[in-house]
Design a protein around this motif. Structure first.
Motif, PDB file in Angstrom:
ATOM      1  N   THR A  12       0.858  -1.188   0.000  1.00 29.54           N
ATOM      2  CA  THR A  12       0.131   0.118  -0.052  1.00 29.54           C
ATOM      3  C   THR A  12       0.945   1.209   0.002  1.00 29.54           C
ATOM      4  O   THR A  12       1.912   1.275   0.785  1.00 29.54           O
ATOM      5  CB  THR A  12      -0.966  -0.004   1.503  1.00 29.54           C
ATOM      6  N   VAL A  13       0.546   2.158  -0.759  1.00 22.61           N
ATOM      7  CA  VAL A  13       1.461   3.359  -0.609  1.00 22.61           C
ATOM      8  C   VAL A  13       0.529   4.286   0.007  1.00 22.61           C
ATOM      9  O   VAL A  13      -0.642   4.761  -0.104  1.00 22.61           O
ATOM     10  CB  VAL A  13       1.455   4.086  -2.613  1.00 22.61           C
ATOM     11  N   THR A  14       1.209   4.966   1.119  1.00 20.09           N
ATOM     12  CA  THR A  14       0.708   5.978   1.975  1.00 20.09           C
ATOM     13  C   THR A  14       1.613   6.825   1.935  1.00 20.09           C
ATOM     14  O   THR A  14       2.841   6.805   1.577  1.00 20.09           O
ATOM     15  CB  THR A  14       0.801   5.228   3.196  1.00 20.09           C
ATOM     16  N   PRO A  15       1.096   8.108   2.368  1.00 16.53           N
ATOM     17  CA  PRO A  15       2.061   9.340   2.478  1.00 16.53           C
ATOM     18  C   PRO A  15       3.316   9.236   3.268  1.00 16.53           C
ATOM     19  O   PRO A  15       4.308   9.661   2.769  1.00 16.53           O
ATOM     20  CB  PRO A  15       0.964  10.437   3.165  1.00 16.53           C
ATOM     21  N   THR A  16       3.209   8.185   4.328  1.00 19.04           N
ATOM     22  CA  THR A  16       4.339   7.906   5.048  1.00 19.04           C
ATOM     23  C   THR A  16       5.213   7.311   4.587  1.00 19.04           C
ATOM     24  O   THR A  16       6.513   7.657   4.365  1.00 19.04           O
ATOM     25  CB  THR A  16       4.015   7.435   6.352  1.00 19.04           C
ATOM     26  N   ARG A  17       5.010   6.321   3.558  1.00 23.88           N
ATOM     27  CA  ARG A  17       5.762   5.774   2.792  1.00 23.88           C
ATOM     28  C   ARG A  17       6.365   6.438   1.717  1.00 23.88           C
ATOM     29  O   ARG A  17       7.635   6.209   1.282  1.00 23.88           O
ATOM     30  CB  ARG A  17       5.115   4.283   2.378  1.00 23.88           C
ATOM     31  N   VAL A  18       5.707   7.464   1.151  1.00 25.01           N
ATOM     32  CA  VAL A  18       6.243   8.222   0.166  1.00 25.01           C
ATOM     33  C   VAL A  18       7.498   9.161   0.854  1.00 25.01           C
ATOM     34  O   VAL A  18       8.700   9.350   0.414  1.00 25.01           O
ATOM     35  CB  VAL A  18       5.241   9.202  -0.344  1.00 25.01           C
ATOM     36  N   ARG A  70      12.451   5.767  11.597  1.00 24.42           N
ATOM     37  CA  ARG A  70      11.246   6.006  12.681  1.00 24.42           C
ATOM     38  C   ARG A  70       9.734   6.310  11.991  1.00 24.42           C
ATOM     39  O   ARG A  70       8.909   5.771  12.349  1.00 24.42           O
ATOM     40  CB  ARG A  70      11.443   7.420  13.557  1.00 24.42           C
ATOM     41  N   LEU A  71       9.874   6.584  10.781  1.00 23.15           N
ATOM     42  CA  LEU A  71       8.514   6.780  10.055  1.00 23.15           C
ATOM     43  C   LEU A  71       8.165   5.585   9.701  1.00 23.15           C
ATOM     44  O   LEU A  71       6.871   5.014   9.649  1.00 23.15           O
ATOM     45  CB  LEU A  71       8.505   7.561   8.775  1.00 23.15           C
ATOM     46  N   TRP A  72       9.053   4.508   9.142  1.00 20.45           N
ATOM     47  CA  TRP A  72       8.846   3.145   8.994  1.00 20.45           C
ATOM     48  C   TRP A  72       8.188   2.286  10.156  1.00 20.45           C
ATOM     49  O   TRP A  72       7.369   1.603  10.104  1.00 20.45           O
ATOM     50  CB  TRP A  72       9.956   2.447   8.229  1.00 20.45           C
ATOM     51  N   GLN A  73       8.980   2.572  11.331  1.00 22.09           N
ATOM     52  CA  GLN A  73       8.482   1.721  12.299  1.00 22.09           C
ATOM     53  C   GLN A  73       7.053   2.204  12.753  1.00 22.09           C
ATOM     54  O   GLN A  73       6.251   1.244  13.109  1.00 22.09           O
ATOM     55  CB  GLN A  73       9.426   2.133  13.589  1.00 22.09           C
ATOM     56  N   ARG A  74       6.893   3.428  12.817  1.00 26.86           N
ATOM     57  CA  ARG A  74       5.365   4.008  13.071  1.00 26.86           C
ATOM     58  C   ARG A  74       4.552   3.529  12.161  1.00 26.86           C
ATOM     59  O   ARG A  74       3.209   2.970  12.509  1.00 26.86           O
ATOM     60  CB  ARG A  74       5.425   5.444  13.212  1.00 26.86           C
ATOM     61  N   ASP A  75       4.558   3.310  10.748  1.00 28.87           N
ATOM     62  CA  ASP A  75       3.953   2.954   9.755  1.00 28.87           C
ATOM     63  C   ASP A  75       3.409   1.214  10.190  1.00 28.87           C
ATOM     64  O   ASP A  75       2.461   1.108  10.206  1.00 28.87           O
ATOM     65  CB  ASP A  75       4.605   3.073   8.507  1.00 28.87           C
ATOM     66  N   GLN A  76       4.826   0.670  10.536  1.00 29.98           N
ATOM     67  CA  GLN A  76       4.480  -0.940  10.579  1.00 29.98           C
ATOM     68  C   GLN A  76       3.476  -1.105  11.832  1.00 29.98           C
ATOM     69  O   GLN A  76       2.696  -2.053  11.973  1.00 29.98           O
ATOM     70  CB  GLN A  76       5.753  -1.390  10.709  1.00 29.98           C
ATOM     71  N   ARG A  77       3.836  -0.232  12.732  1.00 26.85           N
ATOM     72  CA  ARG A  77       2.956  -0.389  14.235  1.00 26.85           C
ATOM     73  C   ARG A  77       1.460  -0.070  13.799  1.00 26.85           C
ATOM     74  O   ARG A  77       0.672  -0.875  14.345  1.00 26.85           O
ATOM     75  CB  ARG A  77       3.445   0.464  15.195  1.00 26.85           C
TER      76      ARG A  77
END
Length: 85
Positions: A12-18, A70-77
């Motif tokens: 899934t493409v999310t703003p966080t992943r971008v 940090r953003l990736w960790q937050r997105d995964q949680r």
């Protein structure tokens, strides 16, 4: 066999992943675009621009990688349904 709706979907493409992708791509683009920093002036403490620009990107790259992690960790949680810290 149990089937969970949405489990078969691809990434899934999310703003966080971008933002994570941009943080990781920026240092590569900056270093590969040699024409933007292939010069002597301005000097910093007597060091030509060509050298101190690259050394500055070492620090910037470290910061951007930390932000991306940090953003990736937050997105995964959030995707697992865990509580954010």
């Amino acid at each position: 066999m149990s089937h969970t709706p949405g489990a078969d979907r691809g990434p899934t493409v999310t703003p966080t992943r971008v933002v994570v992708g941009l943080c990781l791509a920026a240092p590569f683009v900056a270093m590969l675009w040699v024409g933007s920093y292939a010069r002597v002036d301005p000097r910093f403490a007597g060091i030509p621009f060509f050298y101190w620009y690259q050394m500055a990107w070492v620090v910037v790259s470290t910061a951007l990688t930390m932000v991306a992690y940090r953003l990736w960790q937050r997105d995964q949680r959030a995707r697992r349904g865990g509580a954010p810290k």
